[in-house]
Design an enzyme around this catalytic site. Structure first.
Site, PDB file in Angstrom:
ATOM      1  N   TYR A 132     -44.033   1.466 -22.324  1.00 20.46           N
ATOM      2  CA  TYR A 132     -44.429   0.471 -22.100  1.00 20.46           C
ATOM      3  C   TYR A 132     -44.923  -0.417 -23.419  1.00 20.46           C
ATOM      4  O   TYR A 132     -46.195  -0.094 -23.510  1.00 20.46           O
ATOM      5  CB  TYR A 132     -45.190  -0.404 -21.222  1.00 20.46           C
ATOM      6  CG  TYR A 132     -44.763   0.887 -19.457  1.00 20.46           C
ATOM      7  CD1 TYR A 132     -43.517   0.764 -19.591  1.00 20.46           C
ATOM      8  CD2 TYR A 132     -45.659   1.253 -18.558  1.00 20.46           C
ATOM      9  CE1 TYR A 132     -43.135   1.128 -17.650  1.00 20.46           C
ATOM     10  CE2 TYR A 132     -45.353   1.885 -16.934  1.00 20.46           C
ATOM     11  CZ  TYR A 132     -44.133   1.303 -17.013  1.00 20.46           C
ATOM     12  OH  TYR A 132     -43.492   2.022 -16.112  1.00 20.46           O
ATOM     13  N   PHE A 143     -42.562  -1.573  -8.146  1.00 18.56           N
ATOM     14  CA  PHE A 143     -42.053  -2.844  -7.976  1.00 18.56           C
ATOM     15  C   PHE A 143     -43.468  -3.290  -6.059  1.00 18.56           C
ATOM     16  O   PHE A 143     -41.902  -3.488  -5.753  1.00 18.56           O
ATOM     17  CB  PHE A 143     -40.593  -3.042  -8.159  1.00 18.56           C
ATOM     18  CG  PHE A 143     -39.551  -3.276  -8.955  1.00 18.56           C
ATOM     19  CD1 PHE A 143     -41.074  -3.298  -9.998  1.00 18.56           C
ATOM     20  CD2 PHE A 143     -38.634  -2.829  -9.070  1.00 18.56           C
ATOM     21  CE1 PHE A 143     -40.318  -4.064 -11.664  1.00 18.56           C
ATOM     22  CE2 PHE A 143     -38.364  -3.436 -10.987  1.00 18.56           C
ATOM     23  CZ  PHE A 143     -39.234  -3.863 -11.399  1.00 18.56           C
ATOM     24  N   LEU A 158     -44.883  -4.878  -4.676  1.00 15.24           N
ATOM     25  CA  LEU A 158     -44.378  -6.207  -4.732  1.00 15.24           C
ATOM     26  C   LEU A 158     -43.512  -7.616  -5.237  1.00 15.24           C
ATOM     27  O   LEU A 158     -43.348  -8.777  -4.905  1.00 15.24           O
ATOM     28  CB  LEU A 158     -46.011  -7.346  -5.333  1.00 15.24           C
ATOM     29  CG  LEU A 158     -47.270  -6.505  -4.718  1.00 15.24           C
ATOM     30  CD1 LEU A 158     -48.455  -7.398  -5.982  1.00 15.24           C
ATOM     31  CD2 LEU A 158     -47.420  -7.309  -3.008  1.00 15.24           C
ATOM     32  N   GLY A 159     -42.449  -6.246  -5.211  1.00 17.03           N
ATOM     33  CA  GLY A 159     -41.235  -7.601  -5.978  1.00 17.03           C
ATOM     34  C   GLY A 159     -40.820  -7.497  -6.684  1.00 17.03           C
ATOM     35  O   GLY A 159     -39.993  -7.183  -7.704  1.00 17.03           O
ATOM     36  N   GLY A 160     -42.031  -6.762  -8.084  1.00 18.75           N
ATOM     37  CA  GLY A 160     -41.682  -6.491  -9.618  1.00 18.75           C
ATOM     38  C   GLY A 160     -41.238  -8.259  -9.858  1.00 18.75           C
ATOM     39  O   GLY A 160     -42.294  -8.505  -9.460  1.00 18.75           O
ATOM     40  N   PHE A 161     -40.698  -8.059 -11.178  1.00 20.56           N
ATOM     41  CA  PHE A 161     -40.389  -9.524 -11.480  1.00 20.56           C
ATOM     42  C   PHE A 161     -40.276 -10.668 -10.653  1.00 20.56           C
ATOM     43  O   PHE A 161     -40.330 -12.209 -11.228  1.00 20.56           O
ATOM     44  CB  PHE A 161     -38.995  -9.097 -12.834  1.00 20.56           C
ATOM     45  CG  PHE A 161     -40.289  -8.484 -14.001  1.00 20.56           C
ATOM     46  CD1 PHE A 161     -40.536  -8.364 -15.127  1.00 20.56           C
ATOM     47  CD2 PHE A 161     -39.561  -7.046 -13.549  1.00 20.56           C
ATOM     48  CE1 PHE A 161     -41.483  -8.122 -15.986  1.00 20.56           C
ATOM     49  CE2 PHE A 161     -40.259  -6.078 -14.894  1.00 20.56           C
ATOM     50  CZ  PHE A 161     -41.413  -5.817 -15.932  1.00 20.56           C
ATOM     51  N   PRO A 195     -41.439 -11.445  -7.032  1.00 27.56           N
ATOM     52  CA  PRO A 195     -42.393 -11.176  -6.379  1.00 27.56           C
ATOM     53  C   PRO A 195     -41.441 -11.655  -4.912  1.00 27.56           C
ATOM     54  O   PRO A 195     -41.092 -12.346  -4.731  1.00 27.56           O
ATOM     55  CB  PRO A 195     -43.325 -12.436  -6.251  1.00 27.56           C
ATOM     56  CG  PRO A 195     -42.965 -12.870  -7.429  1.00 27.56           C
ATOM     57  CD  PRO A 195     -42.074 -12.716  -8.077  1.00 27.56           C
ATOM     58  N   LEU A 196     -42.060 -10.894  -3.637  1.00 27.18           N
ATOM     59  CA  LEU A 196     -41.404 -10.502  -2.779  1.00 27.18           C
ATOM     60  C   LEU A 196     -41.582 -11.995  -2.559  1.00 27.18           C
ATOM     61  O   LEU A 196     -42.741 -12.733  -2.205  1.00 27.18           O
ATOM     62  CB  LEU A 196     -41.964  -9.189  -1.566  1.00 27.18           C
ATOM     63  CG  LEU A 196     -42.242  -8.245  -1.825  1.00 27.18           C
ATOM     64  CD1 LEU A 196     -43.121  -7.783  -0.916  1.00 27.18           C
ATOM     65  CD2 LEU A 196     -41.156  -7.456  -1.390  1.00 27.18           C
TER      66      LEU A 196
END
Ligand code: NAP
Length: 304
Positions: free
Chosen positions: A66, A215, A217-220, A222-223
């Protein structure tokens, strides 16, 4: 404004002999855009890390890739010397290239170098947990992990690593790893809408091994789901809170490492993850995964 709980939602979990809060923090997005280079707001990134520890979080997830190195250096600057209860989980198995790609680095020499770089940049003599990251941007890929995982097991025997895990792994690779050395966690992509690992989660729960969804929350991306928004409105919470609360209740071996670069979002997530969901609400939320299963697989925009 939400009220923060006295203890973190979900309580604690044991990664081998290390006790961590099930509500952890994922540090990936503290690096610059595309997880490359320094953050635009370095003080802000340091503040989020300190806020996490201040809230009582004792599990931070990171990787030498990262930035590369940037996130580990931020963690060190913000928190070293580390408070005793804090445990940092890192990953090896990929490098970064000049285009921001994540080429695999799983030959023994790269694995050894990466462990040593993680030690140096985090300012540690021993790494608490190291995940071997497998697969690629499309997700887990079949193939033996024996060579890199045996290398990590050797470094563990030398005293450089306390516990091992795997990431972006197939169920077969999880089994192969366990035949080489004990693992304490599996870190794969999973959330309300992406539920390929349902069987694996249940199997790991029976074995006392943590499942750490990346992810969450869905990562890049969002959900987003009408059902999620409807349930969230009904229980007077944000969709992110509902998604985290659902995960914590999905299985006792699930640990959260939701990422954020915002102290306000972090506090909101801590407050929201403790939300009580009725059986009916959980059944309704389960349908999101059922529907998503018949659609195309969501795109994974980064692969570590
Ligand atoms: N093993 C692997 O291959 C792999 C791959 C990817 C990630 N990971 C790990 O998994 C961790 C989590 O993944 P992630 O951070 O990419 O994805 P995530 O946790 O699913 O989502 C993070 C995103 O959600 C937003 N967010 C968080 N809380 C929010 C809130 N309350 N309201 C609105 N937006 C909110 C964040 O934006 P703000 O910054 O604006 O809050 C950020 O854009 C990473 O930090 C990393 O440690 C591992």
């Amino acid at each position: 404004m939400s009220t923060l709980p006295a203890t973190l939602p979900g309580g604690t979990w044991s990664l081998g002999d290390l006790t961590v809060t099930r509500f952890g923090y994922g540090a990936m997005q503290l690096a610059g855009p595309g997880v490359m280079g320094p953050p635009a707001d370095r003080d802000g990134a340091l503040a989020v890390l300190r806020e996490a520890v201040g809230l009582g979080i004792t599990h931070i997830d990171t990787s030498g890739a990262y930035g590369p190195r940037v996130t580990n250096q931020l963690i060190r600057q913000a928190l070293h010397p580390y408070p005793e209860p804090l445990h940092i989980v890192t990953k090896v198995g990929a490098n970064r290239d000049e285009q921001g790609g994540w080429p695999p680095a799983r030959d023994p020499e790269s694995v050894r170098r990466s462990v040593n770089e993680n030690l140096k940049n985090l300012g540690l003599d021993v790494l608490d947990v190291v995940n071997l990251r497998l697969g690629n941007a499309q997700g887990p890929q079949p193939g033996s992990l024996a060579e890199p995982f045996e290398t990590l097991a050797g470094l563990q025997q030398q005293g450089l690593i306390r516990h091992l895990g795997v990431s972006n792994a197939t169920a077969e690779q999880v089994a192969e790893a366990r035949a080489i050395a004990p693992i304490v966690c599996v870190q794969n992509m999973y959330n309300l809408a992406y539920r390929q690992d349902d069987k694996l989660i249940d199997l790991l729960a029976e074995e006392g091994i943590a499942y750490v969804p990346f992810f969450p929350l869905g990562g890049f991306s969002p959900l987003q789901s009408a059902t999620l928004s409807t349930v969230a409105a009904r229980v007077d919470a944000t969709p992110m809170s509902v998604a985290l609360a659902w995960l914590l209740r999905r299985s006792p071996n699930i640990l959260l490492i939701a990422g954020t670069s915002s102290p306000a979002h972090l506090r909101e997530n801590v407050a929201g993850a403790g939300l009580a969901l009725s059986d009916e609400e959980r059944a309704e939320l389960d349908k999101i995964g059922d529907l998503a299963r018949v659609r195309v697989k969501p795109r994974v925009e980064v692969d570590l």
